[in-house]
Design an enzyme around this catalytic site. Sequence first.
Site, PDB file in Angstrom:
ATOM      1  N   HIS A  99      42.380  56.509  -5.304  1.00  0.00           N
ATOM      2  CA  HIS A  99      43.886  56.505  -5.688  1.00  0.00           C
ATOM      3  C   HIS A  99      44.871  56.814  -4.494  1.00  0.00           C
ATOM      4  CE1 HIS A  99      42.353  56.883 -10.103  1.00  0.00           C
ATOM      5  NE2 HIS A  99      42.891  55.598  -9.797  1.00  0.00           N
ATOM      6  N   LYS A 141      41.849  52.537 -22.620  1.00  0.00           N
ATOM      7  CA  LYS A 141      41.234  53.624 -22.072  1.00  0.00           C
ATOM      8  C   LYS A 141      41.687  54.869 -22.978  1.00  0.00           C
ATOM      9  CE  LYS A 141      40.826  52.026 -17.418  1.00  0.00           C
ATOM     10  NZ  LYS A 141      41.284  52.565 -16.076  1.00  0.00           N
ATOM     11  N   SER A 143      37.696  56.553 -11.662  1.00  0.00           N
ATOM     12  CA  SER A 143      37.557  57.862 -12.451  1.00  0.00           C
ATOM     13  C   SER A 143      36.356  57.955 -13.169  1.00  0.00           C
ATOM     14  CB  SER A 143      38.863  57.821 -13.206  1.00  0.00           C
ATOM     15  OG  SER A 143      40.095  57.890 -12.523  1.00  0.00           O
TER      16      SER A 143
HETATM   17  P1  ADP Z   1      40.365  53.672 -12.642  1.00  0.00           P
HETATM   18  O1  ADP Z   1      39.771  52.332 -12.692  1.00  0.00           O
HETATM   19  O2  ADP Z   1      39.412  54.514 -11.598  1.00  0.00           O
HETATM   20  O3  ADP Z   1      40.401  54.401 -13.990  1.00  0.00           O
HETATM   21  P2  ADP Z   1      43.328  53.486 -12.988  1.00  0.00           P
HETATM   22  O4  ADP Z   1      43.385  53.073 -14.195  1.00  0.00           O
HETATM   23  O5  ADP Z   1      43.671  55.048 -12.731  1.00  0.00           O
HETATM   24  O6  ADP Z   1      42.036  53.726 -12.396  1.00  0.00           O
HETATM   25  O7  ADP Z   1      43.910  52.662 -11.837  1.00  0.00           O
HETATM   26  C1  ADP Z   1      45.255  52.656 -11.465  1.00  0.00           C
HETATM   27  C2  ADP Z   1      45.392  51.625 -10.294  1.00  0.00           C
HETATM   28  O8  ADP Z   1      44.359  52.409  -9.012  1.00  0.00           O
HETATM   29  C3  ADP Z   1      44.708  50.258 -10.487  1.00  0.00           C
HETATM   30  O9  ADP Z   1      45.601  49.600  -9.913  1.00  0.00           O
HETATM   31  C4  ADP Z   1      43.492  50.309 -10.006  1.00  0.00           C
HETATM   32  O10 ADP Z   1      42.976  48.895  -9.441  1.00  0.00           O
HETATM   33  C5  ADP Z   1      43.701  51.373  -8.873  1.00  0.00           C
HETATM   34  N1  ADP Z   1      42.382  52.006  -8.202  1.00  0.00           N
HETATM   35  C6  ADP Z   1      41.638  52.722  -9.073  1.00  0.00           C
HETATM   36  N2  ADP Z   1      40.640  52.994  -8.216  1.00  0.00           N
HETATM   37  C7  ADP Z   1      40.765  52.723  -6.874  1.00  0.00           C
HETATM   38  C8  ADP Z   1      40.070  52.791  -5.877  1.00  0.00           C
HETATM   39  N3  ADP Z   1      38.841  53.334  -5.525  1.00  0.00           N
HETATM   40  N4  ADP Z   1      40.472  52.013  -4.700  1.00  0.00           N
HETATM   41  C9  ADP Z   1      41.858  51.596  -4.709  1.00  0.00           C
HETATM   42  N5  ADP Z   1      42.622  51.163  -5.837  1.00  0.00           N
HETATM   43  C10 ADP Z   1      41.917  52.080  -6.969  1.00  0.00           C
END
Ligand code: ADP
Length: 162
Positions: free
Chosen positions: A17, A41, A129
Amino acid sequence: MSQAIYPGSFDPVTRGHLDIIRRASKLFDHLTVVVAHNLSKPGGMFTVEERVQMLRRCTENLPNVSVDVCDGLLADYVRKNGANVVVKGLRAMSDFEQEFQQALTNKNLYPEMETLFISSAVEYTFLSSSIVKQVCSLGGDVTDFVPPEVREEIINRIQNRS
Ligand code: ADP
């Protein structure tokens, strides 16, 4: 002033992130990272306020980044905020289907809204995450996956649970 929004669950924020936050912050005058409630989630390890605090600590060195919360529809938040660009990180094709569906739905709800996809850094394509929480709860080292502030928080949370 060019502005963008980077929404997500951030339960908790990972190095993947943060890589997207840093790169997006260079493309816009201001970037708002938004902790959004995600119905797919439910629950989560950290409260929304805890996620916000961790994000604030990890981004305090980025002057054009702020952190906020969105309780309802992202399209409504974007409309009110005035930033019409939403940034999403793409790890793999598996992210694409859901992200594309969301982008098209948001476009329907608020036609001014554009979704900008930024590809993940190669070293973080596997990172989420949930994998971080899983590794940490099984006693694995998450140093490479999350910033130091977050590592401490997860270890404390898991130790206090057991
Ligand atoms: P997670 O899948 O880790 O629970 P979130 O729902 O918080 O993530 O995702 C928020 C945004 O960040 C989404 O667009 C997701 O694709 C992106 N994202 C999550 N992890 C990564 C990563 N390792 N690299 C790039 N983008 C990411």
